[in-house]
Motif scaffolding. Structure first.
Motif, PDB file in Angstrom:
ATOM      1  N   UNK A 188       0.813  -1.213   0.000  1.00 59.74           N
ATOM      2  CA  UNK A 188       0.000   0.000   0.000  1.00 59.74           C
ATOM      3  C   UNK A 188       0.845   1.261   0.000  1.00 59.74           C
ATOM      4  N   UNK A 189       1.965   1.215  -0.735  1.00 57.48           N
ATOM      5  CA  UNK A 189       2.886   2.347  -0.766  1.00 57.48           C
ATOM      6  C   UNK A 189       3.752   2.272  -2.016  1.00 57.48           C
ATOM      7  N   UNK A 190       4.464   3.327  -2.258  1.00 52.36           N
ATOM      8  CA  UNK A 190       5.397   3.360  -3.380  1.00 52.36           C
ATOM      9  C   UNK A 190       6.778   2.904  -2.928  1.00 52.36           C
ATOM     10  N   UNK A 191       7.487   2.274  -3.857  1.00 46.51           N
ATOM     11  CA  UNK A 191       8.856   1.834  -3.623  1.00 46.51           C
ATOM     12  C   UNK A 191       9.732   2.336  -4.765  1.00 46.51           C
ATOM     13  N   UNK A 192      11.018   2.384  -4.509  1.00 43.94           N
ATOM     14  CA  UNK A 192      11.983   2.760  -5.536  1.00 43.94           C
ATOM     15  C   UNK A 192      12.460   1.498  -6.238  1.00 43.94           C
ATOM     16  N   UNK A 193      12.177   1.402  -7.530  1.00 40.83           N
ATOM     17  CA  UNK A 193      12.619   0.248  -8.306  1.00 40.83           C
ATOM     18  C   UNK A 193      14.128   0.136  -8.384  1.00 40.83           C
ATOM     19  N   UNK A 194      14.821   1.253  -8.288  1.00 37.46           N
ATOM     20  CA  UNK A 194      16.287   1.221  -8.309  1.00 37.46           C
ATOM     21  C   UNK A 194      16.825   0.571  -7.040  1.00 37.46           C
ATOM     22  N   UNK A 195      16.048   0.582  -5.979  1.00 38.32           N
ATOM     23  CA  UNK A 195      16.462  -0.063  -4.734  1.00 38.32           C
ATOM     24  C   UNK A 195      15.973  -1.496  -4.642  1.00 38.32           C
ATOM     25  N   UNK A 196      14.773  -1.762  -5.160  1.00 41.44           N
ATOM     26  CA  UNK A 196      14.203  -3.101  -5.015  1.00 41.44           C
ATOM     27  C   UNK A 196      14.624  -4.062  -6.124  1.00 41.44           C
ATOM     28  N   UNK A 197      14.856  -3.545  -7.331  1.00 39.13           N
ATOM     29  CA  UNK A 197      15.240  -4.400  -8.465  1.00 39.13           C
ATOM     30  C   UNK A 197      16.126  -3.624  -9.438  1.00 39.13           C
ATOM     31  N   UNK A 198      17.303  -3.212  -8.998  1.00 36.71           N
ATOM     32  CA  UNK A 198      18.149  -2.359  -9.846  1.00 36.71           C
ATOM     33  C   UNK A 198      18.555  -2.987 -11.179  1.00 36.71           C
ATOM     34  N   UNK A 226      20.797  -2.869 -17.063  1.00 34.47           N
ATOM     35  CA  UNK A 226      21.044  -4.182 -17.682  1.00 34.47           C
ATOM     36  C   UNK A 226      22.469  -4.682 -17.444  1.00 34.47           C
ATOM     37  N   UNK A 227      23.393  -3.772 -17.206  1.00 28.48           N
ATOM     38  CA  UNK A 227      24.790  -4.155 -17.003  1.00 28.48           C
ATOM     39  C   UNK A 227      25.054  -4.685 -15.596  1.00 28.48           C
ATOM     40  N   UNK A 228      24.119  -4.502 -14.685  1.00 29.35           N
ATOM     41  CA  UNK A 228      24.324  -4.922 -13.299  1.00 29.35           C
ATOM     42  C   UNK A 228      23.985  -6.402 -13.136  1.00 29.35           C
ATOM     43  N   UNK A 229      24.965  -7.225 -12.733  1.00 25.69           N
ATOM     44  CA  UNK A 229      24.637  -8.644 -12.523  1.00 25.69           C
ATOM     45  C   UNK A 229      23.705  -8.794 -11.322  1.00 25.69           C
ATOM     46  N   UNK A 230      22.800  -9.766 -11.385  1.00 29.27           N
ATOM     47  CA  UNK A 230      21.833  -9.955 -10.299  1.00 29.27           C
ATOM     48  C   UNK A 230      22.523 -10.210  -8.964  1.00 29.27           C
ATOM     49  N   UNK A 231      23.658 -10.854  -8.980  1.00 27.73           N
ATOM     50  CA  UNK A 231      24.352 -11.117  -7.706  1.00 27.73           C
ATOM     51  C   UNK A 231      24.869  -9.825  -7.063  1.00 27.73           C
ATOM     52  N   UNK A 232      24.942  -8.738  -7.832  1.00 27.60           N
ATOM     53  CA  UNK A 232      25.395  -7.457  -7.295  1.00 27.60           C
ATOM     54  C   UNK A 232      24.274  -6.535  -6.860  1.00 27.60           C
ATOM     55  N   UNK A 233      23.030  -6.985  -7.039  1.00 23.48           N
ATOM     56  CA  UNK A 233      21.883  -6.125  -6.726  1.00 23.48           C
ATOM     57  C   UNK A 233      21.831  -5.692  -5.264  1.00 23.48           C
ATOM     58  N   UNK A 234      22.004  -6.608  -4.340  1.00 24.10           N
ATOM     59  CA  UNK A 234      21.890  -6.260  -2.920  1.00 24.10           C
ATOM     60  C   UNK A 234      22.947  -5.228  -2.526  1.00 24.10           C
ATOM     61  N   UNK A 235      24.172  -5.454  -2.956  1.00 27.90           N
ATOM     62  CA  UNK A 235      25.254  -4.523  -2.644  1.00 27.90           C
ATOM     63  C   UNK A 235      24.956  -3.146  -3.233  1.00 27.90           C
ATOM     64  N   UNK A 236      24.551  -3.126  -4.506  1.00 33.26           N
ATOM     65  CA  UNK A 236      24.252  -1.880  -5.202  1.00 33.26           C
ATOM     66  C   UNK A 236      23.090  -1.149  -4.527  1.00 33.26           C
ATOM     67  N   UNK A 237      22.042  -1.876  -4.173  1.00 32.83           N
ATOM     68  CA  UNK A 237      20.867  -1.284  -3.518  1.00 32.83           C
ATOM     69  C   UNK A 237      21.229  -0.626  -2.198  1.00 32.83           C
ATOM     70  N   UNK A 238      22.059  -1.294  -1.417  1.00 31.92           N
ATOM     71  CA  UNK A 238      22.479  -0.704  -0.132  1.00 31.92           C
ATOM     72  C   UNK A 238      23.218   0.609  -0.342  1.00 31.92           C
ATOM     73  N   UNK A 239      24.078   0.662  -1.350  1.00 29.33           N
ATOM     74  CA  UNK A 239      24.831   1.894  -1.628  1.00 29.33           C
ATOM     75  C   UNK A 239      23.903   3.016  -2.067  1.00 29.33           C
TER      76      UNK A 239
END
Length: 122
Positions: free
Chosen positions: A61-71, A76-89
């Motif tokens: 029931x709220x908005x989220x940032x797609x760059x944080x939840x699914x960067x 496209x250049x970001x590997x999925x295994x790097x998503x969590x690290x990238x999102x935290x930054x």
């Protein structure tokens, strides 16, 4: 925009009301619908308008940032295994979901009369 100019943004009906600047972020989406943040400017090359990474999360029931939840969806250049690290930054960079830092004044407006009339049975 100049002082006195109004900007219309469209948000989900069930979005929470915008908190006062300095209060806890509630995912209202007003800030991201008004203008892109530094993350959108740098990584999405978006400098105006509603951020294209703004996502409505019906279960929350709220908005989220797609760059944080699914960067990787946006970068496209970001590997999925790097998503969590990238999102935290990114979250740290923009102080995501901490406090409302938007000074935008948001008002709820009724739907235009023409669209209301279309909803009534004839």
């Amino acid at each position: 925009m100049h002082a006195g100019d109004a900007q219309v943004i469209w948000l989900h009906r069930q979005a929470p009301p915008k908190p006062v600047a300095g209060q806890a972020c509630n995912g209202c989406g007003v800030c991201c619908a008004t203008e892109p943040c530094p993350v959108a400017s740098v990584f999405l090359w978006q400098y105006r308008g509603s951020c294209r990474a703004l996502i409505w999360a019906p279960d929350a029931g709220r908005y989220l940032c797609g760059m944080l939840t699914q960067p990787a969806r946006y970068l496209r250049w970001l590997p999925q295994r790097g998503e969590a690290w990238f999102s935290r930054r990114l979250a740290r960079w923009i102080a995501a979901e901490t406090v409302c830092d938007s000074t935008v004044s948001a008002e709820l407006q009724a739907e235009p009369a023409s669209s209301q009339a279309e909803n009534f049975p004839k």
